[in-house]
Design a protein around this motif. Structure first.
Motif, PDB file in Angstrom:
ATOM      1  N   ILE A   1       0.790  -1.270   0.074  1.00 38.70           N
ATOM      2  CA  ILE A   1       0.117   0.014  -0.023  1.00 38.70           C
ATOM      3  C   ILE A   1       0.811   1.280   0.179  1.00 38.70           C
ATOM      4  O   ILE A   1       0.537   2.233  -0.651  1.00 38.70           O
ATOM      5  N   ALA A   2       1.766   1.095   0.783  1.00 38.07           N
ATOM      6  CA  ALA A   2       2.969   2.389   0.782  1.00 38.07           C
ATOM      7  C   ALA A   2       3.469   2.704  -0.456  1.00 38.07           C
ATOM      8  O   ALA A   2       3.570   3.769  -0.949  1.00 38.07           O
TER       9      ALA A   2
ATOM     10  N   ARG B   1       2.039   9.392  -5.626  1.00 35.09           N
ATOM     11  CA  ARG B   1       2.616  10.721  -5.460  1.00 35.09           C
ATOM     12  C   ARG B   1       3.391  10.940  -6.347  1.00 35.09           C
ATOM     13  O   ARG B   1       3.592  12.177  -6.877  1.00 35.09           O
ATOM     14  N   LEU B   2       4.329  10.231  -7.064  1.00 33.56           N
ATOM     15  CA  LEU B   2       5.115  10.447  -7.982  1.00 33.56           C
ATOM     16  C   LEU B   2       4.567  10.719  -9.316  1.00 33.56           C
ATOM     17  O   LEU B   2       5.016  11.571  -9.923  1.00 33.56           O
TER      18      LEU B   2
ATOM     19  N   PHE C   1       5.407  -5.670  -6.524  1.00 33.80           N
ATOM     20  CA  PHE C   1       3.849  -5.711  -6.542  1.00 33.80           C
ATOM     21  C   PHE C   1       3.065  -4.508  -6.592  1.00 33.80           C
ATOM     22  O   PHE C   1       2.027  -4.063  -7.342  1.00 33.80           O
ATOM     23  N   GLY C   2       3.543  -3.822  -5.532  1.00 32.70           N
ATOM     24  CA  GLY C   2       2.768  -2.278  -5.368  1.00 32.70           C
ATOM     25  C   GLY C   2       2.930  -1.696  -6.452  1.00 32.70           C
ATOM     26  O   GLY C   2       1.937  -1.067  -7.040  1.00 32.70           O
ATOM     27  N   ARG C   3       3.994  -1.290  -7.266  1.00 27.81           N
ATOM     28  CA  ARG C   3       3.873  -0.641  -8.377  1.00 27.81           C
ATOM     29  C   ARG C   3       3.448  -1.322  -9.611  1.00 27.81           C
ATOM     30  O   ARG C   3       2.582  -0.220 -10.256  1.00 27.81           O
ATOM     31  N   LEU C   4       3.550  -2.453  -9.690  1.00 26.26           N
ATOM     32  CA  LEU C   4       2.703  -2.817 -10.894  1.00 26.26           C
ATOM     33  C   LEU C   4       1.190  -2.862 -10.659  1.00 26.26           C
ATOM     34  O   LEU C   4       0.304  -2.579 -11.623  1.00 26.26           O
ATOM     35  N   SER C   5       0.751  -3.006  -9.280  1.00 25.87           N
ATOM     36  CA  SER C   5      -0.764  -2.841  -9.073  1.00 25.87           C
ATOM     37  C   SER C   5      -1.235  -1.315  -9.493  1.00 25.87           C
ATOM     38  O   SER C   5      -2.136  -1.198 -10.137  1.00 25.87           O
ATOM     39  N   PHE C   6      -0.388  -0.564  -8.907  1.00 26.30           N
ATOM     40  CA  PHE C   6      -0.715   0.977  -9.347  1.00 26.30           C
ATOM     41  C   PHE C   6      -0.699   1.248 -10.835  1.00 26.30           C
ATOM     42  O   PHE C   6      -1.795   1.612 -11.198  1.00 26.30           O
ATOM     43  N   TYR C   7       0.156   0.644 -11.858  1.00 29.92           N
ATOM     44  CA  TYR C   7      -0.033   0.911 -13.011  1.00 29.92           C
ATOM     45  C   TYR C   7      -1.266   0.023 -13.713  1.00 29.92           C
ATOM     46  O   TYR C   7      -1.588   0.334 -14.498  1.00 29.92           O
TER      47      TYR C   7
ATOM     48  N   LEU D   1       9.726  14.168  -4.866  1.00 30.49           N
ATOM     49  CA  LEU D   1       8.880  14.068  -3.856  1.00 30.49           C
ATOM     50  C   LEU D   1       9.526  14.965  -2.777  1.00 30.49           C
ATOM     51  O   LEU D   1      10.581  15.145  -2.602  1.00 30.49           O
ATOM     52  N   THR D   2       8.708  15.400  -1.594  1.00 32.17           N
ATOM     53  CA  THR D   2       9.386  16.415  -0.607  1.00 32.17           C
ATOM     54  C   THR D   2      10.049  15.520   0.415  1.00 32.17           C
ATOM     55  O   THR D   2       9.748  14.169   0.121  1.00 32.17           O
ATOM     56  N   VAL D   3      10.785  15.875   1.213  1.00 34.93           N
ATOM     57  CA  VAL D   3      11.578  15.282   2.098  1.00 34.93           C
ATOM     58  C   VAL D   3      10.648  14.378   2.976  1.00 34.93           C
ATOM     59  O   VAL D   3      11.063  13.191   3.328  1.00 34.93           O
ATOM     60  N   THR D   4       9.614  15.010   3.476  1.00 34.09           N
ATOM     61  CA  THR D   4       8.568  14.100   4.273  1.00 34.09           C
ATOM     62  C   THR D   4       8.202  12.968   3.571  1.00 34.09           C
ATOM     63  O   THR D   4       8.142  11.848   4.164  1.00 34.09           O
ATOM     64  N   GLU D   5       7.707  13.001   2.389  1.00 25.51           N
ATOM     65  CA  GLU D   5       7.204  12.004   1.499  1.00 25.51           C
ATOM     66  C   GLU D   5       8.279  10.820   1.279  1.00 25.51           C
ATOM     67  O   GLU D   5       7.903   9.648   1.565  1.00 25.51           O
ATOM     68  N   ASN D   6       9.530  11.410   1.000  1.00 27.63           N
ATOM     69  CA  ASN D   6      10.588  10.412   1.114  1.00 27.63           C
ATOM     70  C   ASN D   6      10.617   9.747   2.399  1.00 27.63           C
ATOM     71  O   ASN D   6      10.643   8.425   2.222  1.00 27.63           O
TER      72      ASN D   6
END
Ligand SMILES: Nc1ncnc2c1ncn2[C@@H]1O[C@H](COP(=O)(O)OP(=O)(O)OP(=O)(O)O)[C@@H](O)[C@H]1O
Ligand SMILES: [Mg+2]
Lengths: 431, 244
Positions: A5-6, A13-14, A277-283, B91-96
């Motif tokens: 999830i993270a 975010r990216l 896995f997280g990355r693939l799920s996102f895409y 990303l921001t430092v906090t997000e990182n």
């Protein structure tokens, strides 16, 4: 699970930081789909309900020509044109117009063709009358051959030619049969017998006793669907657009390696697979969203532009699963491209052009069915072919999961190959 | 804390070995310095220690764990500050830090608490919500260090943490390293700044051409080589030739 999830959140975010990129990723395929559907609308209609103009030059002025004309005009596909620029057409002008490509087809009815048909009808009537012992004789002479002349523009498609020739042939047969029947009944009447006028013999009706009607091969469905520009182009370009998520995937993978954030991740214990896995799920989610966005456009926007509605079959769940599998394949391909190349400048052109090539051989541009046999075999190496075939099965053949699972298995096979290549290349890079 | 023996490494694309029989032993809980000219093999050594690169042969033990067998155990206990900035620039430092903390399995509360503390400690509080790519060089370096600290590693490994930072930043970093050591943690760091190493380290190892040249306490080394500074010892032992 928390790591997955993270990673999902992190990818989001990216991704969010590049809003223009997001917009383009969604908008460009949408624009492409709409434009392709509009452009290909006419060529697709050509096979179905497009009307084509047929130049009609009548040098006969007899009944045959009139009846043929009526017959052809009753077929909605043809529109007979007998004057050009407010002047009645003659043979020379008609040939010129076809030669120059202004019109595709010209039919020239030669002089005396009615006389010729009347003559042969009289011959038949006389012959039959004699056999039946009727007195009298209709005028007849020896048969001379006569031809309807047809001219085609050389670029006319074969399918169009055939359909016109068939229609003409049918009309000609019908008119001749009608004349023979008419003569025969005249002959019978004039021979005496009962003198009460017989009602007009409705040949049209008699000839329709047995006719042809088209049914859908799929028994259950009530929908009888022909493929059309929307049905072909929307899924085809939606798949094409979905595969373009390899651009951000490959780009981000390479950038991550170049910028060093990949190093950070590799320093953290036991995270690699969660992250992958997280990355693939996102895409995959992104790809599915994009795909449905385009279908929605096909369903909602295209009808406003005068195109037919997109029909999406009767298996929404199968469609969702199929969209996910296609997105997985596209994502895996992106990961593979990201692993294979060192810089975005290498990966992006390769990725983009390889998708164009795979889509061309996979039947995105032109349906695979009309390609030569060799190319049809080649189509099988393109994941886009299997993807489009699965969607067509759902949309046009009303297929469900049992009908598409082989396609899905093949697509997952492609994904496995792509991920394996990526894994091998990435682990080789660590040396 | 660290025992390297007969380490060999030749990169695939390289013609010359980067490490050729490097042997170093840093026992105990110390601040150790790994020094050497450009291309001596410092980054390569560190990359092997933290499992990013595989050695061709030789043995490595970190905190008593063998890298060939217990790589994951080692990764849990070490924090690595790479020579290059290893953060997401957009990303921001906090997000990182949030993402890294989660990957280390820390709770949200722990992440928040540590992030707050270290951002304060390294003077990045005001830039907590600024993208890394808009940071100055010194700020990037400090953020890069925080990323290695969230999970409180027993051994902190830093590859040139003070390269390209101003005097204030460097002071802050060195001060922090001393404090961190004081809390019972070990530190291994590389630098070109010998004065800095002389001031900070309990033990140093000078390596060149992928081999150990000398190892010992800075003061003892100066005395033994009859030099007044570590720099003189360094030049005396590694020569004046400019390296790649
Ligand atoms: N990925 C790589 N591929 C090929 N050769 C490499 C690679 N990384 C380092 N090298 C080579 O290995 C040798 C040692 O490099 P390393 O980065 O370990 O030196 P260093 O002591 O960290 O130098 P610096 O002080 O400049 O950081 C150098 O000759 C370098 O060119
Ligand atoms: Mg280095």
């Amino acid at each position: 699970m928390r790591k997955i999830i993270a990673t999902l959140i992190n990818e989001f975010r990216l991704f969010r930081k590049d809003l223009a990129g997001v917009a383009l990723l969604f908008l460009m395929p949408l624009v492409l789909t709409i434009i392709m559907a509009l452009i290909q609308d006419a060529p697709f209609r050509e096979y179905q309900d497009i009307r084509f103009d047929v130049l009609w030059v009548n040098k006969d002025n007899g009944r045959l020509a009139e009846k043929m004309k009526d017959g052809l005009m009753s077929i909605p596909q043809f529109r007979l044109v007998s004057s050009y620029e407010n002047k009645p057409l003659d043979e020379i002008k008609a040939r010129e117009l076809v030669q120059s490509g202004t019109f595709k087809i010209a039919i020239i009815v030669p002089e005396g063709i009615t006389a010729e048909v009347v003559n042969s009808a009289n011959q038949v009537a006389n012959d039959m009358g004699k056999r039946l012992g009727a007195a009298g004789k209709l005028p007849e002479r020896e048969t001379r051959s006569a031809n309807l002349e047809i001219y085609f523009d050389p670029v006319t498609k074969q399918a169009m030619k055939l359909s016109l020739l068939n229609a003409l042939d049918k009309q000609l047969t019908k008119v001749q049969a009608e004349m023979i029947m008419g003569r025969l009944s005249d002959r019978m009447n004039s021979a005496g017998g009962d003198s009460s006028p017989s009602p007009e013999f409705d040949l049209q009706q008699k000839m329709q006793a047995v006719s042809i009607k088209e049914f859908s091969a799929d028994r259950q469905s009530k929908v009888n669907l022909n493929t059309n520009s929307v049905q072909h182009n929307v899924p085809a370009w939606a798949i094409f657009g979905l595969f373009f998520i390899i651009i951000p995937i490959a780009g981000n993978t390479i950038r991550e390696r170049e910028e060093g954030s990949l190093m950070r991740i590799r320093l953290i214990p036991g995270s690699y697979f969660s992250i992958l896995f997280g990355r693939l799920s996102f895409y995959v989610l992104l790809g599915v969203a994009q795909f449905y966005g385009m279908l929605l456009a096909g369903w909602a926007i295209l009808p406003k532009l005068g195109l037919p509605h997109l029909y999406m079959g009767q298996a929404p769940l199968t469609l969702l699963v199929t969209a996910m599998v296609i997105a997985i394949t596209a994502t895996a391909y992106g990961v593979c491209i990201g692993a294979l190349f060192q810089t975005p400048n290498q990966a992006l052109p390769f990725g983009a052009i390889s998708i164009v090539i795979l889509s061309a051989i996979g039947g995105i541009w032109v349906p695979v069915e009309i390609l030569p046999a060799g190319l049809q075999q080649l189509a099988k190496v393109s994941p886009l072919h299997w993807a489009l075939d699965a969607i067509n099965t759902i949309f046009l053949r009303n297929g469900g999961l049992p009908a598409v699972w082989t396609n899905l298995a093949i697509l997952l096979g492609f994904s496995a190959v792509f991920v394996t290549i990526a894994g091998l290349v990435e682990s080789g890079r660590q040396q | 804390m660290l025992a390297i023996s007969q380490l060999y490494k030749t990169y695939r694309q390289a013609s010359e070995p980067s490490l050729s029989g490097l042997t170093i032993d840093f026992p105990g809980n110390i601040i150790a310095g790994l020094l050497g000219p450009n291309g001596a093999g410092k980054t390569t050594t560190i990359s092997i220690l933290c499992g990013l690169v595989k050695a061709d042969s030789g043995s490595v033990k970190v905190l008593g764990y063998d890298i060939a067998e217990d790589k994951e155990e080692i990764k849990k206990r070490i924090g690595v500050v790479p020579q290059s900035i290893a953060l997401y620039p957009t990303l921001t430092v906090t997000e990182n830090l949030e993402y890294i903390g989660k990957l280390y399995g820390l709770t949200n509360a722990a992440i928040r608490q540590k992030t707050g503390r270290y951002l304060h400690l390294f003077g990045l509080e005001k830039s907590a919500h600024k993208a890394i790519r808009h940071f100055s060089g010194g700020m990037k370096r400090r953020a890069n260090i925080i990323a290695a600290l969230l999970h409180e590693p027993r051994l902190l490994i830093l590859d040139e943490p003070t390269a390209g930072v101003d005097v204030q930043s460097r002071n802050m970093i060195l001060q922090f390293l001393k404090e961190y050591h004081g809390q019972g943690h070990s530190i291994l760091y590389t630098s070109h700044l010998l004065e800095e190493a002389q001031q900070l380290c309990n033990e140093i190892a000078i390596i060149d051409h992928g081999k150990l040249v000398v190892k010992g306490n800075p003061a003892e080394l100066m005395e033994k080589n009859q030099c007044s500074s570590l720099e003189q010892v360094f030049l005396h032992l590694t020569g004046y030739t400019v390296r790649d």
